[in-house]
Design an enzyme around this catalytic site. Structure first.
Site, PDB file in Angstrom:
ATOM      1  N   ARG A   1      -8.138  -8.143  -3.605  1.00 28.53           N
ATOM      2  CA  ARG A   1      -8.323  -8.897  -4.847  1.00 28.53           C
ATOM      3  C   ARG A   1      -9.722  -9.500  -5.023  1.00 28.53           C
ATOM      4  NH1 ARG A   1      -3.395 -12.512  -3.867  1.00 28.53           N
ATOM      5  NH2 ARG A   1      -3.794 -11.695  -1.775  1.00 28.53           N
TER       6      ARG A   1
ATOM      7  N   GLN B   1      -6.659   7.435  -1.704  1.00 27.36           N
ATOM      8  CA  GLN B   1      -5.372   7.044  -1.140  1.00 27.36           C
ATOM      9  C   GLN B   1      -4.266   7.865  -1.818  1.00 27.36           C
ATOM     10  OE1 GLN B   1      -3.052   3.436  -1.997  1.00 27.36           O
ATOM     11  NE2 GLN B   1      -3.358   2.871   0.130  1.00 27.36           N
TER      12      GLN B   1
ATOM     13  N   TYR C   1       6.791   2.034  -0.344  1.00 22.27           N
ATOM     14  CA  TYR C   1       6.810   3.329  -1.033  1.00 22.27           C
ATOM     15  C   TYR C   1       7.462   4.386  -0.130  1.00 22.27           C
ATOM     16  CZ  TYR C   1       3.993   0.811  -4.386  1.00 22.27           C
ATOM     17  OH  TYR C   1       3.564  -0.116  -5.297  1.00 22.27           O
TER      18      TYR C   1
END
Length: 368
Positions: free
Chosen positions: A320, A98, A181
């Site tokens: 998670r 990524q 971002y």
């Protein structure tokens, strides 16, 4: 309809199941953002995922503002990634890198005091840890608006990082265009206040995403390129007044390019991580994006299979749960209990709380 455990073709990659590992920043690289050997063990333990999307990985020093996160802009970083990726491949896994530019989320401490780059001169809310702040955090500082020369340089950085990812052995790359971002800062009208070709209309605000995606495709081929979006709700102070007008056309364009897959993190009112009451856009995006659509955020076994059964998603990315369950695919297959994560070791440290979570047959608990 397919189950979570049926194979799927994601561009050039044959995934043996539809349980993807979402990108998870863990902070186990060096201060120079070089991957470390323990990362190889971490990813190899999770090789049962249909495909792993790596932790967010910086494309340049300018775009990196997270302590001990890895990069892909120096030769040392490329060499550090090689044994990590090789170890995962030996374990039978597949991984996309990524590619990350944090934009205004980069604190000047990372830039020798220089202002970070963003779509416009805005300031992110909140605070972030820097190497200079020790165990504390510092408030974000004002960003400067990117010039056309800055944008050209950032695009060159995306091209170089893609080449470096392939040299390091990654199976493909994912453009990080989500979570507040840099590219997300351009996409949304809450942070993009420009009046040039990169601002104003939704089409103009999506220009940087389109140009960056084409750079990745030029280097890796469309069948080894993915994109990540977070189309609904505010993230790190980044929001849009009409997200459907931005993200539905973006998804349609990405489908026309033939990318390997589109991954989306969709907030929900019940989310314990960045909740939002803004309606999900996946039903509208499903209509215009013909390729594999991967959804992420707060999924469990039943809800994941339900979205596959309805045709809304082709695969599900779990984040998670993979932190504390390296054998997550097998646990889901058996509908077995999940290990809880150790919160103190989520984002930095050594092997404790990183590679010592037990598999189903193991007894010990991870270190606090």
């Amino acid at each position: 309809m397919p189950s979570l455990f049926d194979p799927i073709q994601l561009g050039a990659v044959h995934a043996p199941n539809r349980v993807l590992m979402a990108p998870l920043t863990r902070g186990r690289a060096t201060q120079d953002h070089v991957p470390t050997p323990v990362m190889g063990e971490y990813y190899a333990q999770r090789a049962g995922a249909g495909l792993i999307i790596s932790e967010a990985t910086g494309i340049s020093r300018e775009g990196m503002g997270w302590v001990y996160a890895p990069g892909l802009w120096t030769e040392a970083q490329v060499e550090g990634w090689k044994p990590v990726v090789e170890r995962l491949h030996r374990a039978g896994g597949r991984i996309f890198a990524q590619l990350w530019h944090m934009g205004r989320i980069v604190h000047p401490d990372f830039l020798d005091g220089a202002a970070p780059l963003s779509a416009s001169a805005t300031t992110a809310p909140g605070e972030i840890r820097t190497y200079a702040s020790g165990d504390g955090k510092k408030p974000f500082e004002p960003a400067r608006a990117a010039t056309k020369d800055d944008i050209a340089r950032v695009l060159d950085d995306y091209s170089a990082a893609t080449r470096n990812a392939l040299r390091a052995g990654f199976d493909g790359v994912q453009l990080h265009a989500a979570n507040g971002y840099l590219i997300d800062q351009f996409l949304r009208d809450g942070t993009n206040l420009r009046d040039d070709d990169y601002g104003g209309s939704p089409e103009n605000r999506a220009r940087l995403l389109r140009e960056a995606t084409l750079r990745l495709i030029a280097e890796a081929g469309a069948d080894r390129v993915a994109v990540r979006l977070s189309p609904n709700g505010e993230v790190q102070g980044v929001d849009d007044s009409d997200p459907a007008s931005v993200f539905v056309p973006v998804a349609k364009w990405l489908g026309e390019q033939g990318i390997a897959f589109l991954e989306m993190r969709e907030s929900k009112p019940s989310s314990d991580f960045r909740p939002s009451a803004v309606p999900r856009l996946s039903p509208e995006i499903r209509k215009v994006f013909p390729g594999p659509l991967v959804l992420n955020q707060d999924y469990r076994l039943a809800s994941a299979q339900a979205d596959l059964d309805s045709g809304l998603a082709d695969a599900i990315a779990f984040g998670r749960p993979f932190i504390s369950n390296p054998d997550l695919v097998e646990r889901l297959r058996r509908d077995a209990p999940l290990n809880p994560p150790v919160t103190a070791t989520l984002y930095w440290g050594g092997p404790a709380g990183y590679i010592d979570y037990p598999a189903l047959a193991d007894e010990p608990s991870p270190s606090a």
